[in-house]
Every structure is written in C-alpha cells, then in structure tokens.
Design a protein around this motif. Structure first.
Motif, short mmCIF file in Angstrom:
data_model
loop_
_atom_site.label_atom_id
_atom_site.label_comp_id
_atom_site.label_asym_id
_atom_site.label_seq_id
_atom_site.Cartn_x
_atom_site.Cartn_y
_atom_site.Cartn_z
N PRO A 69 0.83 -1.20 0.00
CA PRO A 69 0.00 0.00 0.00
C PRO A 69 0.86 1.25 0.00
O PRO A 69 2.03 1.23 0.37
CB PRO A 69 -0.79 -0.13 1.32
CG PRO A 69 0.06 -0.99 2.19
CD PRO A 69 0.73 -1.97 1.25
N ASP A 70 0.26 2.37 -0.45
CA ASP A 70 0.93 3.66 -0.40
C ASP A 70 1.18 4.03 1.05
O ASP A 70 0.35 3.77 1.92
CB ASP A 70 0.05 4.71 -1.09
CG ASP A 70 0.81 5.99 -1.36
OD1 ASP A 70 2.05 5.97 -1.29
OD2 ASP A 70 0.14 7.00 -1.66
N ARG A 71 2.34 4.65 1.29
CA ARG A 71 2.69 5.01 2.67
C ARG A 71 3.05 6.48 2.78
O ARG A 71 3.55 7.08 1.83
CB ARG A 71 3.87 4.16 3.17
CG ARG A 71 3.49 2.78 3.62
CD ARG A 71 4.60 2.08 4.39
NE ARG A 71 4.04 1.06 5.26
CZ ARG A 71 4.74 0.37 6.17
NH1 ARG A 71 6.04 0.59 6.30
NH2 ARG A 71 4.14 -0.53 6.93
N ALA A 72 2.78 7.04 3.95
CA ALA A 72 3.24 8.38 4.29
C ALA A 72 4.14 8.26 5.51
O ALA A 72 4.16 7.22 6.19
CB ALA A 72 2.05 9.29 4.58
N ASP A 73 4.88 9.32 5.78
CA ASP A 73 5.78 9.34 6.93
C ASP A 73 5.34 10.44 7.87
O ASP A 73 5.20 11.60 7.48
CB ASP A 73 7.23 9.60 6.46
CG ASP A 73 8.21 9.67 7.62
OD1 ASP A 73 8.25 10.73 8.28
OD2 ASP A 73 8.92 8.69 7.86
N VAL A 74 5.09 10.07 9.14
CA VAL A 74 4.71 11.05 10.15
C VAL A 74 5.80 11.07 11.22
O VAL A 74 5.89 10.17 12.06
CB VAL A 74 3.34 10.72 10.78
CG1 VAL A 74 3.02 11.70 11.91
CG2 VAL A 74 2.24 10.76 9.73
N LEU A 75 6.67 12.05 11.14
CA LEU A 75 7.76 12.22 12.11
C LEU A 75 8.58 10.94 12.28
O LEU A 75 8.94 10.56 13.39
CB LEU A 75 7.21 12.70 13.46
CG LEU A 75 6.38 13.99 13.44
CD1 LEU A 75 5.92 14.34 14.85
CD2 LEU A 75 7.15 15.14 12.82
N GLY A 76 8.84 10.28 11.16
CA GLY A 76 9.69 9.09 11.18
C GLY A 76 8.96 7.77 11.31
O GLY A 76 9.59 6.72 11.25
N ILE A 77 7.64 7.81 11.46
CA ILE A 77 6.85 6.58 11.58
C ILE A 77 5.99 6.42 10.34
O ILE A 77 5.27 7.34 9.94
CB ILE A 77 5.96 6.61 12.84
CG1 ILE A 77 6.81 6.87 14.09
CG2 ILE A 77 5.19 5.30 12.97
CD1 ILE A 77 7.89 5.84 14.34
N PRO A 78 6.01 5.24 9.69
CA PRO A 78 5.23 5.03 8.47
C PRO A 78 3.75 4.86 8.77
O PRO A 78 3.37 4.35 9.83
CB PRO A 78 5.82 3.75 7.89
CG PRO A 78 6.30 3.00 9.11
CD PRO A 78 6.80 4.05 10.06
N VAL A 79 2.93 5.28 7.83
CA VAL A 79 1.48 5.10 7.91
C VAL A 79 0.99 4.58 6.57
O VAL A 79 1.32 5.16 5.52
CB VAL A 79 0.75 6.42 8.23
CG1 VAL A 79 -0.75 6.16 8.41
CG2 VAL A 79 1.31 7.09 9.46
N ASP A 80 0.22 3.50 6.57
CA ASP A 80 -0.33 2.96 5.34
C ASP A 80 -1.64 3.68 5.00
O ASP A 80 -2.52 3.81 5.86
CB ASP A 80 -0.58 1.46 5.48
CG ASP A 80 0.73 0.69 5.60
OD1 ASP A 80 1.55 0.80 4.68
OD2 ASP A 80 0.93 0.00 6.62
N LEU A 81 -1.74 4.13 3.77
CA LEU A 81 -2.88 4.94 3.35
C LEU A 81 -3.90 4.05 2.64
O LEU A 81 -3.92 3.94 1.41
CB LEU A 81 -2.40 6.07 2.44
CG LEU A 81 -1.30 6.95 3.07
CD1 LEU A 81 -0.87 8.03 2.10
CD2 LEU A 81 -1.77 7.55 4.40
N LEU A 82 -4.74 3.43 3.42
CA LEU A 82 -5.74 2.50 2.91
C LEU A 82 -7.13 2.90 3.37
O LEU A 82 -7.31 3.39 4.49
CB LEU A 82 -5.45 1.08 3.40
CG LEU A 82 -4.14 0.42 2.96
CD1 LEU A 82 -4.00 -0.92 3.63
CD2 LEU A 82 -4.09 0.28 1.45
N ARG A 83 -8.11 2.64 2.54
CA ARG A 83 -9.50 2.79 2.96
C ARG A 83 -9.88 1.59 3.83
O ARG A 83 -9.20 0.57 3.82
CB ARG A 83 -10.43 2.88 1.75
CG ARG A 83 -10.17 4.09 0.86
CD ARG A 83 -11.22 4.19 -0.24
NE ARG A 83 -11.20 3.03 -1.11
CZ ARG A 83 -10.40 2.89 -2.14
NH1 ARG A 83 -9.52 3.82 -2.45
NH2 ARG A 83 -10.46 1.79 -2.90
N ARG A 84 -10.98 1.73 4.55
CA ARG A 84 -11.41 0.64 5.43
C ARG A 84 -11.59 -0.67 4.66
O ARG A 84 -11.20 -1.73 5.13
CB ARG A 84 -12.72 1.03 6.13
CG ARG A 84 -13.24 -0.06 7.07
CD ARG A 84 -14.63 0.26 7.58
NE ARG A 84 -15.17 -0.86 8.32
CZ ARG A 84 -15.11 -1.01 9.63
NH1 ARG A 84 -14.52 -0.09 10.36
NH2 ARG A 84 -15.62 -2.06 10.22
#
Length: 255
Positions: free
Chosen positions: A2-17
């Motif tokens: 999945p597409d990911r973003a970075d929030v202050l060094g921690i990854p977040v997966d950008l997925l719908r429910r």
C-alpha cells in the motif's frame, strides 16, 4: 504494498477501510507468518521519539493504520493529496469478529482489566453470531515474566488472531518479543489494541458518533477521565512538530 506516508519518522499505510479489511482477511486466510498490525496515534509517535526499540517495532510493522485523528490531520499536512482514512483499534476488533464468524478463525483477547476481555468476548459473540473466541487472559501483563504463560495459553487455544490490550508501549514491546513465537503456533495476525476492549465491552462508553466524526474523542474522554490530562500533554507538541515538518517540506519543494 500500500501507499505510505511518513509522520515524524513513523510510516502510515494509506488504505480505505475496505482495503484494510481485504488485507487482514487475506492474512488470516493464507498468511505464511505472523503479521503485526499497528493502530497509530500521536502518543505512539511521540513515545517513539524517546524509545528507540518502540520506534523500531512501529517501523517494522506489516501494516500501520490511522487510529488517532491527529495522525489523519498530520498525513493531510505532510502528504498533500493523499487519502488519510481512519481505521481504529475498535474498528479492527469488530472487523475481525466478523471475519471470525465467517471463517471460524479463533480470536484470543490478551490483557485489559479484570473481567473486561470476557465481557468484550460476550459482546463480540452477540454482535457477530458465530464469532470464535479462542480464549482470554487478563491475569498477566506486558512484563516479560508473564510471556511464557501467555504464549502457552495462546498455543493451547489454537488462535489465529491475537489482540494485545496492554497499552503502550508495553503491548508493542510484547509483540516485538513474541511475534516469532506466535508464528510457530499458527497465529497469523497480532494487533496491539490499547483500550479498545474497554469500549467493545461497554466498560467505557464511546464518544457519540458526531464527536468521533469530528475527531474529538480525546476531548470527550478527557472530560470523562480528567486524570488523563498528563497523557494528552504530548498532543500540542506533536502538532507543533508536524507543522514544523510540513513547513520544512514545503520550503524544500519550492527550492
């Protein structure tokens, strides 16, 4: 992936429910190892800045969903144009109860306060007919001294999914220590869910739907439990750090 973003060094997966549900359903059905799912909130991100082992566990997770509203706002600021949908710990518990009801996959509820996991198990069975609760255990803690007993109970239960409700950072450290052992037992999914079982069981009332939609659950819970104010003190700092990072990224793009 999945597409990911970075929030202050921690990854977040950008997925719908729906995408998260597809991912966990496939992992429960065909996963070849034990996957770790993190439900990320600002307190996690701030704790990671002080605890390298905690940060490493978050960064190494197989899936990171957006739990706290602050994370959703941070993604919009730090990764403009990218979707940032929340899938909370409570959402995942309900989602997996439904998957269990359809597939027979066993759920093990580890931790929470006395009687909370059992009450949550009853609520899940009532809400999703056929949900298979493989076991519960609330007498232990995230202390390594309890690991052997927890693992024995999980192994004996034949669980496919383990929810760990020890709170942060303990539940994340517990998962990091025991993920490999869980894989050998046939566990395919382990999730640290914090206080989600308190809400599922009805021990702690959830914020009204409108309050949740506005992302103000933290204010609702603080009003009901004022002693939590110390934990909430990290939120303004988190917000300032995100704004600083967003401005810096914008400046770099202009250059």
């Amino acid at each position: 992936m999945p597409d990911r973003a970075d929030v202050l060094g921690i990854p977040v997966d950008l997925l719908r429910r729906t995408q998260v549900e597809t991912w966990v359903r496939e992992q429960v059905a065909t996963g070849e190892t034990c996957a770790h799912v993190v439900t990320l909130n600002p307190e996690y991100v701030m704790a990671a800045r002080r605890d390298a082992a905690f940060a490493a566990a978050l960064q190494g997770a197989d899936l990171v969903t957006i739990d706290g509203a602050g994370i959703a706002v941070a993604v919009r600021l730090l990764a403009p144009g990218k979707a940032a949908k929340r899938v909370t710990g409570v959402d995942l518990v309900g989602m997996l109860a439904g998957i269990s009801a359809a597939s027979g996959a066993g759920l093990f509820l580890l931790g929470a306060g006395p009687g909370v996991a059992d009450a949550a198990a009853d609520a899940l069975r009532a809400g999703h007919s056929g949900t298979h609760i493989a076991g519960t255990w609330a007498e232990g803690s995230a202390d390594p001294a309890y690991d052997a007993e927890a693992l024995r109970r999980i192994a004996d239960s034949g669980a496919t999914v383990v929810f760990v409700a020890y709170g942060a950072p303990g539940q994340i450290h517990w998962i990091a220590r025991n993920q490999a052992a869980l894989a050998t037992m046939g566990v395919r999914l382990v999730i640290g869910i914090g206080g989600a079982l308190d809400f599922v069981s009805g021990t702690v009332p959830r914020a009204p739907r409108l309050v949740r939609k506005l992302g103000l659950e933290w204010a609702y819970r603080l009003a009901r439990e004022p002693w939590r104010w110390r934990r909430q003190m990290v939120l303004p700092v988190f917000g300032l750090l995100v704004l600083r990072d967003a401005v810096w990224r914008r400046v770099r793009r202009i250059r």
